[in-house]
Enzyme design. Structure first.
Site, short mmCIF file in Angstrom:
data_model
loop_
_atom_site.label_atom_id
_atom_site.label_comp_id
_atom_site.label_asym_id
_atom_site.label_seq_id
_atom_site.Cartn_x
_atom_site.Cartn_y
_atom_site.Cartn_z
N LYS A 160 -20.99 -20.44 -20.49
CA LYS A 160 -22.03 -21.02 -20.10
C LYS A 160 -23.24 -20.04 -20.18
O LYS A 160 -23.03 -18.82 -20.05
CB LYS A 160 -21.85 -21.42 -18.49
N GLU B 50 -29.38 -26.14 -10.91
CA GLU B 50 -29.21 -25.43 -9.64
C GLU B 50 -30.33 -25.55 -8.84
O GLU B 50 -31.74 -25.37 -9.35
CB GLU B 50 -28.88 -23.87 -10.05
N SER C 235 -22.07 -14.53 -10.83
CA SER C 235 -22.37 -14.36 -9.39
C SER C 235 -21.21 -13.09 -9.29
O SER C 235 -21.40 -12.67 -8.02
CB SER C 235 -22.14 -15.38 -8.80
#
Ligand code: KIV
Length: 271
Positions: free
Chosen positions: A120, A189, A52
């Site tokens: 990740k 998510e 992000s």
């Protein structure tokens, strides 16, 4: 001479024990030294150097443009601010999807060049071989299912995922596969809270939710969203704890006024 106080570091085993005792895991993103230092000292268990960064640090519309070199820069800055938290680094788009060898080489670069503790990556069955190969090399892996932003152009929207049974079935299966492959945790998510509850209860490893309800074993938020640095993004799942945008804007406007009026610097603020 006083001995330096020993810091009890958070490890993947700590998260496993927390799941067993029912203690929730707190996770937040960070991309630089200064914020990482604040979050670590505040007691956050996991710091995610999220891709992000592509959105909130670089201003891109999606997470796709950020490169492995840029992620390594952010992660190595974060690591220098951390004493206790577990630092997980997102493998960026294009650094692991081609094949498991490429994935392993990218994971090695992240671990060697940043000093981070885990990586990740997004996806289930499609990336399983890579997940297994990275774990076999001794690198802890966090999974990421549900809304996986690197696949935004496949999804077409950032809406809630796995609302229909076909996608929910795949998500349950992928979660099991990732657990069996040896992932130490999985981010869920933007999926329905009931599905997240079912998946969390079916796994021995912790789930970390973002827009996936209260039954996940932990929660993660993007720092710019929860601290109100970026106030334009207001999804239902977000709790905004501060309005840094307003505080910083007010402070800078005052600074501009002080400079223009010659109020700053005063006699005490000069040599
Ligand atoms: O990149 C990121 O910030 C993430 C979180 C939203 C989980 O992957």
């Amino acid at each position: 001479m006083s001995a330096a106080k020993e810091v009890k570091k958070i490890t993947t085993n700590t998260l496993q024990k927390m799941k067993q005792t029912g203690e929730k895991t707190s996770m937040i993103t960070a991309y630089d030294y200064s914020f990482a230092k604040i979050f670590d000292a505040a007691g956050i268990e996991v710091i995610l150097v999220g891709d992000s960064a592509s959105n909130v640090m670089a201003g891109h519309e999606t997470t796709l443009p950020i490169t492995l070199d840029q992620m390594i820069y952010h992660a190595s800055s974060v690591i220098r601010g951390v004493q206790r938290s577990l630092v997980v680094v997102d493998m960026p788009f294009g650094s692991y999807q081609s094949n498991s060898k490429e994935a392993l080489v990218s994971a090695f670069r992240i671990m060697k060049e940043t000093g981070a503790h885990a990586v990740k990556l997004e996806g289930g069955e499609e990336v399983l071989e890579s997940v297994k190969r990275i774990i076999a090399a001794g690198v802890p892996v966090m999974g990421h299912l549900g809304l996986t932003p690197q696949s935004i152009y496949k999804f077409g929207t950032y809406n809630v995922r796995a609302k229909d049974e076909t996608e929910a079935h795949k998500l349950r299966k992928d979660a099991k596969l990732l657990e069996e492959a040896g992932c130490f945790a999985i981010v869920l998510e933007k999926i329905p809270a009931l599905l997240a509850k079912e998946v969390s209860e079916s796994l021995h490893i912790p789930t970390i939710g973002i827009g996936a309800g209260k039954h996940c074993d932990g929660q993660v938020l993007v720092m710019h969203d929860m601290l109100g640095i970026n106030t334009a993004f207001k999804p239902r799942f977000l709790r905004q704890y501060l309005n840094i945008h307003e505080l910083a804007s007010t402070a800078v406007k005052q600074y501009i006024r002080d400079v223009k009026s010659s109020d700053f610097p005063n006699e005490l603020e000069q040599y």
